[in-house]
Scaffold this active site. Structure first.
Site, mmCIF file in Angstrom:
data_model
loop_
_atom_site.group_PDB
_atom_site.id
_atom_site.type_symbol
_atom_site.label_atom_id
_atom_site.label_comp_id
_atom_site.label_asym_id
_atom_site.label_seq_id
_atom_site.Cartn_x
_atom_site.Cartn_y
_atom_site.Cartn_z
ATOM 1 N N LEU A 199 0.815 -1.303 -0.078
ATOM 2 C CA LEU A 199 -0.037 -0.372 0.020
ATOM 3 C C LEU A 199 0.667 1.547 -0.120
ATOM 4 C CD1 LEU A 199 -3.283 -0.853 2.983
ATOM 5 C CD2 LEU A 199 -2.751 -1.602 0.547
ATOM 6 N N GLY A 233 8.697 3.828 1.754
ATOM 7 C CA GLY A 233 9.082 5.468 2.347
ATOM 8 C C GLY A 233 10.365 4.878 2.112
ATOM 9 N N ASP A 251 4.444 16.337 14.453
ATOM 10 C CA ASP A 251 4.347 16.053 12.861
ATOM 11 C C ASP A 251 2.751 16.363 12.217
ATOM 12 O OD1 ASP A 251 5.890 15.523 10.275
ATOM 13 O OD2 ASP A 251 5.933 13.979 10.387
ATOM 14 N N LYS A 295 0.272 16.952 10.297
ATOM 15 C CA LYS A 295 -0.066 17.675 8.444
ATOM 16 C C LYS A 295 -1.031 16.247 7.748
ATOM 17 C CE LYS A 295 3.890 14.288 7.431
ATOM 18 N NZ LYS A 295 5.001 14.278 6.700
ATOM 19 N N ASN A 300 -0.905 13.152 7.501
ATOM 20 C CA ASN A 300 -0.795 12.049 8.971
ATOM 21 C C ASN A 300 -2.217 12.261 9.170
ATOM 22 O OD1 ASN A 300 1.925 11.890 8.524
ATOM 23 N ND2 ASN A 300 2.595 12.567 9.837
ATOM 24 N N ASP A 313 1.163 7.643 12.529
ATOM 25 C CA ASP A 313 2.955 8.416 12.023
ATOM 26 C C ASP A 313 3.244 8.759 13.126
ATOM 27 O OD1 ASP A 313 5.087 9.066 11.344
ATOM 28 O OD2 ASP A 313 4.876 9.285 9.226
ATOM 29 N N THR A 332 7.762 18.153 9.523
ATOM 30 C CA THR A 332 7.694 18.789 7.838
ATOM 31 C C THR A 332 7.907 20.194 7.804
ATOM 32 O OG1 THR A 332 6.635 17.004 7.681
ATOM 33 C CG2 THR A 332 6.072 18.588 6.278
#
Length: 725
Positions: free
Chosen positions: A411, A414, A533, A535, A538, A551, A568
């Site tokens: 799926l 990374g 993190d 965003k 996520n 995450d 980020t």
């Protein structure tokens, strides 16, 4: 923290002319403009001189950038070796590589000397540790001074930290009058540098001798409570005096009434001392929410709290003053006073029960009162009370291993591995996402601690809007995290599809997704976890159309401050960029950026083809603009989140994340905490899920082969780094 405190900066000798050149060159840049003279001098002395010949490679292409360079003489070129193209010239007085002081990324071009040049280089670790260590030392000094103030004795550590972050520096020169006797007091002071003289103390025959206060001493703390006239004058004694100050209005906006803060601390302490709570598995967040519900009541003499033969009131009394006489059928009489409590059995007993004794106020009594209904609203199951299991995992972690799983397709792909769609061999109806993380890749990027921390976080959290861990295991090459499959895909994709031309998604949809995200962040923060993190990528959408935060690689428990650069770039808070130390308040800044993206359809700080350092400068200076179509409540919410002073940022003040959840932007759209948590609101978009293995909302990476071991085998010492996984 300990490693940071022990850090000693390297020193490279320079002429006075070279020092002045570097101070002038660095002083023009945003990363150095707000440094103290001491910090700037330390960094200038840490820069290393390089004399390079024409054609020399100062920095190779495709290497990790870890240095900033300043040209003192000569000239450098940014040259792409693959395209045989020169992109820019770095001339005398100019700086290159400043973003590498924040975090290193592979260099897109080589840095080559065009002619004989004199350049200076400064390393990333040196820059960040100098700035962070200075901030840590200053924070430590302030907190040490606050702990010396008797009036603040009993304030919880997070409150004390918030107090320290709110203080402002002011400067006086010798002879300046800081306080005039008789004036109304509304400011509290801590001496950071220099000395002050306290004089004209008292009235008439009660006057006292003058005294000297030095760094670390404080004065004016009563002004935060009473605002009474000053009893003495205070004058600057040193050539330069620096004071840390806070006025009463700021204190009450940020922390609340001091008496209320101290009373809250007392309520919390009184409650934790009871056996039914001391022996429970409640989290700190649950204790604090219970303390919020505790009510202080005063009962007049003769008031009967409990009557023999009648139903026992479902409440707990924690006596603060006065005396209660208790007597039963056996005529045994005993007295209860401050520090005693009664009613704990009525909290534990699920059924109404008849009291076997009377309890009457012998004098006027003040008590903290907590009802059974209040307790149940927080702990849900009163069976959790009266037993001790520490801060346990929120759910049982399954013992599923690789041999129990059937893999279907990939799926995601990374830097450290892949994500597989899978089910268990038996049953096969429940879909899972198997995150495969290559150990060698983790070690190469020094990210192994982050994965261990992520696994720990996933294990301890239990919230409807946060991803949880089903199982974890490892082999000699990889780590494996088995997670629920979130079938709706990323919020980023939903926004991309549903955004209107030239703007974001409708305000109800933005409020719906934003409210779910804020509930998840509140759950993190009440456990002293900074997510770090946030965003769109996520935030995922579950099968019911609700948010699920994923995450947790950057999530960290922070009671005080952290000095790690992470996150980020578009979402970074100013305090992370400036390396001044940060806490969970960075998530409120990121939430402001995310809400801007939801409502406007673009980032507030970044722009196409914009150099990253220019974006960082805009973030630090809080330079952004609302489009004309934005409505008032959305503007108000975002403008209160994108605030540089942490103490003034919505969510970081006295009401915490509740101030965000209760903002009129959410309420005006019909969204409140209770409804969103119970999933009583119809989601604006519900993913179409055809069957348990439906994954069409994800990109298909099926063409990629099954994960293979990469790099050399791990040594026993390297394998030991993953023992706690």
């Amino acid at each position: 923290m300990e490693q940071l405190a022990c850090f000693k900066c390297e020193v490279h000798s320079k002429t006075e002319q070279e020092e002045q050149f570097l101070k002038k060159a660095l002083g023009k840049h945003i990363l150095f403009q707000e440094l103290t003279g001491t910090e700037l001098h330390t960094l200038v002395m840490a820069t290393q001189k390089l004399e390079v010949e024409p054609g020399a490679r100062v920095q190779a292409q495709d290497t990790l950038g870890e240095y900033m360079f300043v040209v003192q003489s000569g000239e450098l070129s940014l040259y792409c070796e693959r395209k045989k193209t020169t992109y820019a010239k770095i001339k005398v007085g100019q700086i290159y590589g400043e973003t590498d002081l924040l975090y290193g990324v592979p260099t897109a071009q080589a840095l080559i000397a065009d002619k004989k040049s004199t350049i200076w280089k400064l390393g990333q670790m040196t820059y960040r540790q100098v700035v962070a260590k200075h901030a840590l030392e200053m924070d430590s000094d302030i907190k040490a001074a606050l702990r010396k103030v008797k009036l603040f004795d009993g304030l919880p550590v997070p409150t004390l930290n918030k107090f320290a972050d709110t203080l402002t520096r002011v400067h006086y020169k010798k002879g300046d009058k800081i306080i005039e006797k008789g004036e109304i007091g509304h400011i509290f002071y801590i001496i950071e540098k220099g000395k002050v003289k306290v004089h004209d103390i008292g009235i008439g025959d009660s006057q006292q001798v003058d005294s000297i206060l030095e760094p670390g001493d404080s004065f004016g703390e009563r002004a935060l409570i009473t605002g009474e006239p000053r009893a003495a004058s205070i004058t600057a004694l040193s050539e330069r005096v620096t004071l840390l100050v806070m006025n009463r209005v700021t204190f009450e906006e940020t922390i609340g009434e001091l008496e209320d803060a101290l009373d809250f601390s007392n309520r919390l302490h009184s409650m934790k001392g009871l056996s039914i709570f001391a022996g429970s598995d409640l989290t700190e967040h649950e204790f604090e929410r219970l303390a919020d519900l505790v009510v202080k009541k005063t009962y007049s003499k003769g008031t009967k709290l409990v009557k023999a033969g009648s139903p026992y009131p479902p409440m707990l009394w924690m006596l603060q003053s006065g005396t209660v006489i208790v007597y039963g059928r056996s005529d045994h009489i005993y007295s209860m006073g401050a520090g005693d409590y009664l009613g704990d059995k009525s909290i534990l007993n699920a059924k109404e029960h008849i009291s076997s004794h009377d309890a009457t106020c012998e004098t006027e009594v003040t008590a903290y009162v907590l009802t059974r209904e209040d307790v149940e609203s927080i702990v849900v199951d009163v069976g959790r009370l009266g037993r001790s299991s520490g801060f346990a995992m929120s759910k049982r972690i399954s013992s599923i291993g690789m041999e129990d799983l059937k893999l279907y397709k990939i799926l995601g792909q990374g830097a450290f591995g892949k994500v597989w769609l899978c089910t268990t061999m038996e049953g096969g109806q429940t879909p899972y996402a198997l995150k495969v993380i290559n150990k060698r890749a983790l070690l190469a990027q020094k990210q192994h601690r982050g994965v261990l921390r992520e696994k720990e976080m996933l294990s301890m959290l239990n919230h409807p809007f946060i991803l949880y861990l089903v199982s974890s295991f490892q082999d000699k090459n990889n780590l494996y995290l088995l997670l629920p499959l979130i079938q709706g895909g990323e919020l980023f994709g939903v926004v991309s599809q549903r955004a209107r031309r030239g703007r974001g998604i409708p305000k109800f949809e933005a409020a719906f997704y934003g409210a779910g995200i804020m509930e998840a962040l509140g759950h993190f923060h009440h456990r002293y976890i900074a997510y770090r993190d946030l965003k769109l990528e996520n935030c995922m959408i579950d099968a019911e159309g609700y948010i699920k935060i994923v995450d947790l690689g950057f999530a960290k428990i922070i009671v005080d401050k952290s000095y790690t650069f992470c996150g980020t770039p578009d979402y970074l808070a100013p305090e992370i960029i400036m390396a001044k130390g940060h806490n969970h308040a960075v998530d409120y800044w990121s939430f402001g950026v995310l809400m801007f993206e939801l409502l406007v359809g673009r980032s507030p700080f970044s722009a196409p083809n914009q150099p990253q350092m220019k974006m960082f400068k805009r973030i630090v200076l809080v330079q952004y603009e609302f489009p004309m179509f934005m409505e008032r409540l959305g503007n108000d919410l975002i403008s209160k989140l994108l605030v540089r002073p942490v103490s003034a940022r919505l969510g970081a003040q006295k009401n915490g994340s509740r101030a965000i959840r209760n903002h009129e932007f959410f309420l005006s759209n019909g969204i409140d905490s209770r409804s969103i948590l119970k999933k009583e609101i119809q989601a604006p978009w519900i993913p179409e899920v055809k069957d348990p293995l439906d994954s069409h909302h994800f990109q298909d990476f099926s063409a990629i082969e099954k994960e293979k071991a990469t790099g050399s085998p791990l040594t026993d010492q390297e394998q030991a780094l993953f023992d706690q996984f």
